[in-house]
Design a protein around this motif. Structure first.
Motif, PDB file in Angstrom:
ATOM      1  N   LYS A   1      -7.247  -7.597  -4.056  1.00 20.96           N
ATOM      2  CA  LYS A   1      -6.736  -6.219  -3.422  1.00 20.96           C
ATOM      3  C   LYS A   1      -7.871  -5.197  -3.471  1.00 20.96           C
TER       4      LYS A   1
ATOM      5  N   THR B   1       0.026  -1.259   1.770  1.00 18.76           N
ATOM      6  CA  THR B   1       1.599  -1.511   1.528  1.00 18.76           C
ATOM      7  C   THR B   1       1.630  -3.025   1.236  1.00 18.76           C
ATOM      8  N   SER B   2       0.665  -3.910   1.195  1.00 14.27           N
ATOM      9  CA  SER B   2       0.731  -5.231   0.770  1.00 14.27           C
ATOM     10  C   SER B   2       0.525  -5.369  -0.616  1.00 14.27           C
TER      11      SER B   2
ATOM     12  N   GLU C   1       3.713  -6.516  -2.390  1.00 16.01           N
ATOM     13  CA  GLU C   1       4.594  -7.220  -1.406  1.00 16.01           C
ATOM     14  C   GLU C   1       4.132  -8.855  -1.508  1.00 16.01           C
ATOM     15  N   ILE C   2       2.794  -9.012  -1.546  1.00 16.25           N
ATOM     16  CA  ILE C   2       2.367 -10.417  -1.461  1.00 16.25           C
ATOM     17  C   ILE C   2       2.173 -10.825  -2.767  1.00 16.25           C
TER      18      ILE C   2
ATOM     19  N   TYR D   1      -5.714 -11.400   1.868  1.00 14.22           N
ATOM     20  CA  TYR D   1      -6.569 -10.344   2.290  1.00 14.22           C
ATOM     21  C   TYR D   1      -8.137 -10.995   2.824  1.00 14.22           C
TER      22      TYR D   1
ATOM     23  N   TRP E   1       2.937 -16.013   5.339  1.00 11.86           N
ATOM     24  CA  TRP E   1       3.664 -14.895   4.575  1.00 11.86           C
ATOM     25  C   TRP E   1       5.042 -14.335   5.350  1.00 11.86           C
TER      26      TRP E   1
ATOM     27  N   PRO F   1       4.841 -10.525   7.795  1.00 10.78           N
ATOM     28  CA  PRO F   1       4.896  -9.472   6.882  1.00 10.78           C
ATOM     29  C   PRO F   1       4.542  -8.147   7.193  1.00 10.78           C
ATOM     30  N   THR F   2       4.793  -7.011   6.432  1.00 13.60           N
ATOM     31  CA  THR F   2       4.649  -5.532   6.752  1.00 13.60           C
ATOM     32  C   THR F   2       3.142  -5.380   7.176  1.00 13.60           C
ATOM     33  N   ALA F   3       2.309  -5.989   6.459  1.00 14.83           N
ATOM     34  CA  ALA F   3       0.693  -5.669   7.048  1.00 14.83           C
ATOM     35  C   ALA F   3       0.522  -6.525   8.376  1.00 14.83           C
TER      36      ALA F   3
END
Length: 511
Positions: A29, A100-101, A104-105, A113, A153, A243-245
Motif C-alpha cells: 500500500k 480508499t482501498s 477494503e482489499i 496495487y 476483487w 471494487p471501489t478503486a
C-alpha cells in the motif's frame, strides 16, 4: 526523458508493490501511495513550470526515439496543456483510489496495487503518445489490469461484468487498430513515407469515403469507452461490480480516454468526416443525456445509479465535441475533469457506505444524516455538483457546453438542457433515499474517519475551486482547443520546457 520515466516509474512501483507483499502486505500500500504521490507532485510541478515559463502555446515536452524503425514506429511522447490536465487528474484520482482501498482489499494485496499502478501507467501512456501504434499499445495495456481488478476483487457478478467489459472494449479497440493500419497504408501510398507518427498523419490525403471509414474505426473505440448510448451496456455492470478503486478509475479516468481520443485524434485526423458526422454525434450525445438520466432515476443500486449518471454526463462530451467551436470544447474539457472528481467522490461514498452496512440497495438506506453528518454533507455537495449547481465545477462545464452547442443547434441544446432537470431529480433522490427520510432498519453508523476525510475533503476543495475559478484550466487548454479546430496548424514545435529546465526548476524560454 521525463515523460517515459513517468510511465516507467508507475510500472516499476507496481512491480515492487507486488514483490514486497511476501515480506509485508502493508508495504504494498505504502509503495503504491508513495509512487503516486511522487508522480502527482511531478505533474503539479510541470503545471507550475508551464505557467512560469511565459506561455502555453507549444508542446511543453517531447521524447522521440525510434522503436521499430523498419515499420515507422517510434516511442514518441509529447505533453501539451490537455495532456497535462489529464495527467494531473490521473495521479490525483489514483491517490484517492489507493487510499480508499487501504482496508477494503484483504487478499492478494500486492497484486491489487500492481494492477492499480499498471492501469494508471497505461492511461498515462494514452494521454502522452504521439505515435498511433504506441497509442494502441497503451490502449491495450490499461484494459488488462482493469479486467483483473474487476474479476478478482469485484462483487457477486464480477465475472460477467469483467468479461463484458473486456469484450466491448477489446472488440472496439480492434476496429481502431484496423483504422490505424489503414491510415498507415493510405499515408504511405500517397506520400511514400510509411509511418505511425501523429504529426505526419495529420496531413494525409484521402477520399471522402476512405476518410469516413477510417474515422468510424477510431470512433468505435472512443464512443464505446466514453460510453455513448447504445454502446454503453458494459458500463453499469463494470461500475457496480468493480471494487471501489476500480469504479473510481473507470468513471474518473478510463471514460476520459474516450473523450480525449475524440479531441486528439478524430477531429484533427478526419476533420471533414467528423464535420459530416457532427449532427449524428450531437444527437447521440443528447440521447445519452436523457436516457442516462431516466435510467439513473430508476435504479435502486447506489453504484448503478451513479454509473448511469456517467452515461448522462458523458452525453455532454459528445454534444460539445461535435459542436465544433472553442466554447463547447472548453466545456468538454471542464466536464472531463469535474465529472472525474464528482463521480469519483460519489463512488468513494458508495464504497464507504457499503463497508458499513454491506448493501448498495438505497431502499434499505435512509435517515443516515443524523448519524453521519460529515458524510451527509460531503454527499450533499457531490450530489449538488452532479446536478450542476452554480459555484461547483460541473456547472461551469455544462454551461459552457450548452453555450457552445447553442451556436450549432438550438433544438438539441434545448433537449440537452432538459437533461439538467432530470439530473436534479436523480441527484436529489440520492440525498433523499440515503441521507434523509426515515430509516427502514436499525443500524449504527460511524461517521467518516480521518483517512476517509483525507480522501474526500481535497475532492471537495477541487470541485469548489473549479466552480469559482476555472480560469487556470481554461488557460491551460486554450491553445490546444484552437489547434484542434485548425488541425493544419498542429506542428511538432520545439518543447517550451526542457528536461534540464524541469530538473533545475528554471524558467528559461527556448522559443
Amino acid at each position: 526523458m521525463m515523460l517515459p520515466l513517468l510511465i516507467v516509474w508507475l510500472m516499476a512501483g507496481g512491480i515492487i508493490a507486488w514483490l514486497v507483499e511476501k515480506v509485508n502486505a502493508s508495504l504494498s500500500k505504502w509503495i503504491a501511495f508513495l509512487a503516486l504521490a511522487a508522480a502527482f507532485g511531478m505533474t503539479l510541478a510541470w503545471w507550475m513550470q508551464m505557467n512560469t515559463s511565459g506561455g502555453l502555446n507549444v508542446w511543453l515536452m517531447q521524447y522521440d526515439t525510434p522503436w521499430i524503425p523498419d515499420f515507422g514506429i517510434h516511442f514518441h511522447l509529447a505533453l501539451d496543456g490537455l495532456s497535462l490536465l489529464m495527467l494531473t487528474l490521473t495521479m490525483f484520482l489514483g491517490l484517492a483510489a489507493v487510499l480508499t482501498s487501504w482496508h477494503e482489499i484483504e487478499y492478494r494485496v500486492g497484486f491489487f496495487y500492481f494492477n492499480i499502478l499498471w492501469v494508471l501507467a497505461g492511461i498515462t501512456g494514452v494521454f502522452l503518445t504521439m505515435d498511433l501504434f504506441l497509442f494502441y499499445f497503451f490502449w491495450e495495456v490499461m484494459l488488462i489490469p482493469m479486467f483483473f481488478l474487476i474479476i478478482i476483487w469485484g462483487h457477486e457478478n464480477r465475472r460477467y461484468a469483467a468479461y463484458k467489459f473486456f469484450i466491448f472494449t477489446q472488440a472496439s479497440g480492434l476496429l481502431m487498430l484496423l483504422a490505424i493500419v489503414g491510415l498507415y497504408f493510405v499515408h504511405g501510398i500517397s506520400s511514400g513515407t510509411y509511418t505511425f507518427d501523429y504529426f505526419q498523419l495529420l496531413n494525409t490525403h484521402f477520399s471522402p469515403q476512405t476518410g469516413r471509414l477510417l474515422m468510424l474505426g477510431f470512433l468505435a473505440a472512443f464512443i464505446v469507452k466514453l460510453p455513448v448510448v447504445p454502446f454503453h451496456s458494459w458500463l453499469p455492470d463494470a461500475h457496480s461490480e468493480a471494487p471501489t478503486a476500480g469504479s473510481v478509475i473507470l468513471a474518473g479516468l478510463l471514460l476520459k480516454t474516450g473523450a480525449y481520443g475524440l479531441i486528439r485524434f478524430v477531429i484533427p485526423l478526419f476533420p471533414a468526416a467528423a464535420a459530416e458526422f457532427a449532427p449524428w454525434g450531437m444527437a447521440l450525445g443528447v440521447l445519452g443525456i436523457l436516457y442516462g438520466a431516466v435510467l439513473a432515476f430508476a435504479q435502486t443500486d447506489l453504484k448503478r445509479l451513479v454509473a448511469y449518471t456517467s452515461v448522462s454526463h458523458m452525453g455532454f462530451v459528445m454534444l460539445g465535441v461535435f459542436a465544433f467551436n472553442a466554447l463547447a470544447l472548453q466545456g468538454v474539457v471542464m466536464q472531463m475533469i469535474t465529472h472525474g472528481i464528482s463521480t469519483g467522490a460519489l463512488f468513494i461514498l458508495a464504497g464507504t457506505i457499503y463497508e458499513r452496512i454491506h448493501t448498495r440497495d438505497i431502499d434499505r438506506m435512509g435517515g443516515f444524516w443524523t448519524q453521519v453528518p460529515f458524510m451527509g454533507t460531503i454527499g450533499m455537495i457531490f450530489a449538488m455538483a452532479s446536478l450542476g449547481l452554480p459555484g461547483l465545477g460541473n456547472f461551469v462545464a455544462e454551461f459552457l457546453t450548452l453555450l457552445g452547442a447553442w451556436k450549432a443547434t438550438h433544438i438539441l441544446t434545448i433537449l440537452a438542457a432538459i437533461g439538467l432537470v432530470a439530473a436534479t431529480a436523480y441527484s436529489l433522490r440520492i440525498v433523499q433515499k440515503v441521507f434523509l427520510g426515515r430509516s427502514e432498519q436499525k443500524v449504527t453508523l460511524p461517521d467518516l474517519n480521518f483517512r476517509e476525510k483525507m480522501i474526500l475533503v481535497p475532492l471537495v476543495i477541487v470541485i469548489v475551486w473549479l466552480g469559482v475559478y476555472p480560469q487556470p484550466v481554461m488557460n491551460t487548454v486554450k491553445e490546444v482547443i484552437t489547434l484542434t479546430l485548425n488541425p493544419t496548424d498542429i506542428k511538432p514545435t520545439t518543447p517550451r520546457i526542457s528536461d534540464k529546465e524541469i530538473q533545475k526548476g528554471g524558467t528559461h524560454d527556448r522559443k
